[in-house]
Design an enzyme around this catalytic site. Structure first.
Site, PDB file in Angstrom:
ATOM      1  CE  LYS A   1      -4.268   0.492   1.880  1.00  0.00           C
ATOM      2  NZ  LYS A   1      -5.493  -0.264   0.676  1.00  0.00           N
TER       3      LYS A   1
HETATM    4  C1  LIG Z   1      -6.610  -0.669   0.032  1.00  0.00           C
HETATM    5  C2  LIG Z   1      -6.803  -1.970  -1.085  1.00  0.00           C
HETATM    6  C3  LIG Z   1      -7.476  -2.924  -0.956  1.00  0.00           C
HETATM    7  C4  LIG Z   1      -8.427  -3.357   0.280  1.00  0.00           C
HETATM    8  O1  LIG Z   1      -8.075  -3.891   1.716  1.00  0.00           O
HETATM    9  P1  LIG Z   1      -8.827  -3.919   3.081  1.00  0.00           P
HETATM   10  O2  LIG Z   1      -7.878  -4.818   3.738  1.00  0.00           O
HETATM   11  O3  LIG Z   1      -9.459  -4.739   2.683  1.00  0.00           O
HETATM   12  O4  LIG Z   1      -9.362  -2.567   3.510  1.00  0.00           O
HETATM   13  C5  LIG Z   1      -7.734  -3.372  -2.042  1.00  0.00           C
HETATM   14  N1  LIG Z   1      -7.155  -3.191  -3.192  1.00  0.00           N
HETATM   15  C6  LIG Z   1      -6.381  -2.397  -2.470  1.00  0.00           C
HETATM   16  C7  LIG Z   1      -4.437  -1.357  -3.896  1.00  0.00           C
HETATM   17  C8  LIG Z   1      -5.792  -1.157  -1.718  1.00  0.00           C
HETATM   18  O5  LIG Z   1      -5.258  -0.602  -1.920  1.00  0.00           O
END
Ligand SMILES: *Cc1c(COP(=O)(O)O)cnc(C)c1O
Length: 354
Positions: free
Chosen positions: A194
């Site tokens: 992320k």
């Molecule tokens: C944050 C995110 C998600 C979802 O993750 P969660 O932990 O369920 O919030 C899915 N795909 C991407 C690209 C993300 O940045």
């Protein structure tokens, strides 16, 4: 680690109409801060929320050595506040840290820090179901230098933003457009982390989808551009022939905590789940033969977001007649029921802060 607290002497007025919160537009009174220098994380603390003075040469502003998380604090009926699987979020942040050459941190202190922030700002946690205090942990490279090398100093901070449901139209099904020109992530790239750059690189395709009248982008893999990866910044699920299928984690897909929770809850419900490579052409064939029953996206911000329409080149495909499906609806009720403390939490996911 002891967390120092400096509480604000000038609290801001809180929003009076929770139905008008929107997403990520206003911020609570405090923030968590934690510094890294000389090889160690030190001075975790709560401070008033406010602007930060930074050097124009600060490393993150040039090369994006940054990682983040998205979490929420949920108000229970008894007035208390829940977090959902916070250890998983900070473990994932540490995995993102490894990919981005950012030093790991002790997860326990991060959980303590976010809990202290939520306690300091507990009156900022909205009371209406579907609304929450959205929490954004962020780690940035703070060296004042222009060389493309890892930073020696970092700032870890968390801010809180009282937010309504992610989509203004609530659980109304969204439309998604297959992006077959730009990709979000490639093999060996940073898709599983992320990190800021993934999102900066996705904005153009998002604009393209919006111009074509769609809500979100359906991303294909960056190698063959044939396999389905994600939707916007959410994971994607399809019900095909009574089996819940979702793309297998392959190093370029973000490993969502809502995705993982959905898989576990579906299994609890007796639904067969398969994590596998999904070809776009297979999906379209399933839709044309009436075998695609429903689809929904998962993520902390939107929780469960049903998909009612799929656009690919000049064709449009309605999914489940453009309506929210049964599994999406059950999953939304179960997941939010656990998060808001309304139903039993069989997996020990809830972390009560107050
Ligand atoms: C944050 C995110 C998600 C979802 O993750 P969660 O932990 O369920 O919030 C899915 N795909 C991407 C690209 C993300 O940045």
């Amino acid at each position: 680690m002891a967390i120092q607290k400096t509480l604000t002497t000038a609290p801001k007025p809180k929003p009076t109409d929770e139905s008008k919160l929107g997403f990520g537009k206003i911020y609570s009174d405090h923030m968590f801060k934690w510094n890294y220098s000389e090889g160690a994380w030190h001075d975790p603390r709560i401070e008033p929320f406010g602007p930060m003075l930074v050097s124009p040469a600060m490393s993150v502003l040039h090369y994006g050595q940054e990682i983040f998380e998205g979490m929420k604090a949920y108000r229970r009926k008894d007035g208390g506040v829940n977090l959902f699987r916070p250890f998983n979020n900070f473990e994932r942040l540490n995995r993102s840290a490894e990919r981005m050459c950012i030093p790991n941190f002790p997860v326990e202190t991060a959980v303590e820090g976010i809990a202290e922030l939520v306690k300091a700002d507990k009156d900022w946690v909205p009371g209406t179901k579907g609304a929450s205090l959205y929490l954004r942990p962020n780690i940035i490279a703070t060296d004042e230098k222009l060389g493309v090398t890892t930073s020696q100093t970092y700032l870890f901070y968390i801010i809180g933003s009282p937010s309504g449901p992610y989509y203004a139209n609530g659980l109304a099904p969204t439309s998604i457009y297959v992006e077959d020109e730009y990709v979000r992530a490639v093999r060996g790239g940073t898709g599983a982390a992320k990190t800021a750059g993934n999102y900066a690189g996705s904005i153009l395709a998002g604009e393209k989808a919006h111009k074509a009248g769609y809500d979100q982008v359906l991303w294909l893999d960056g190698v063959e551009m044939r396999y389905i990866e994600e939707v916007g910044s959410s994971n994607i699920f399809f019900m095909i022939d009574d089996v819940l299928v979702t793309p297998k984690l392959n190093g370029s897909i973000l490993s969502g905590i809502t995705r993982d929770s959905t898989i576990q809850l579906a299994k609890d419900m007796g639904i067969k789940v398969e994590e596998k490579h999904i070809l776009l052409e297979e999906l379209i064939e399933a839709q044309e033969k009436g075998r695609l029953q429903e689809s929904f996206a998962t993520g902390t911000a939107a929780v469960i977001s049903p998909v009612g329409k799929l656009g690919y080149r000049d064709k449009e495909y309605l999914i489940n007649g453009g309506k929210m499906g049964e599994v999406a609806s059950r999953m939304y009720d179960t997941l939010t029921g656990i998060q808001y403390g309304e139903i039993e939490d069989p997996h020990g996911w809830v972390y009560q802060v107050v």
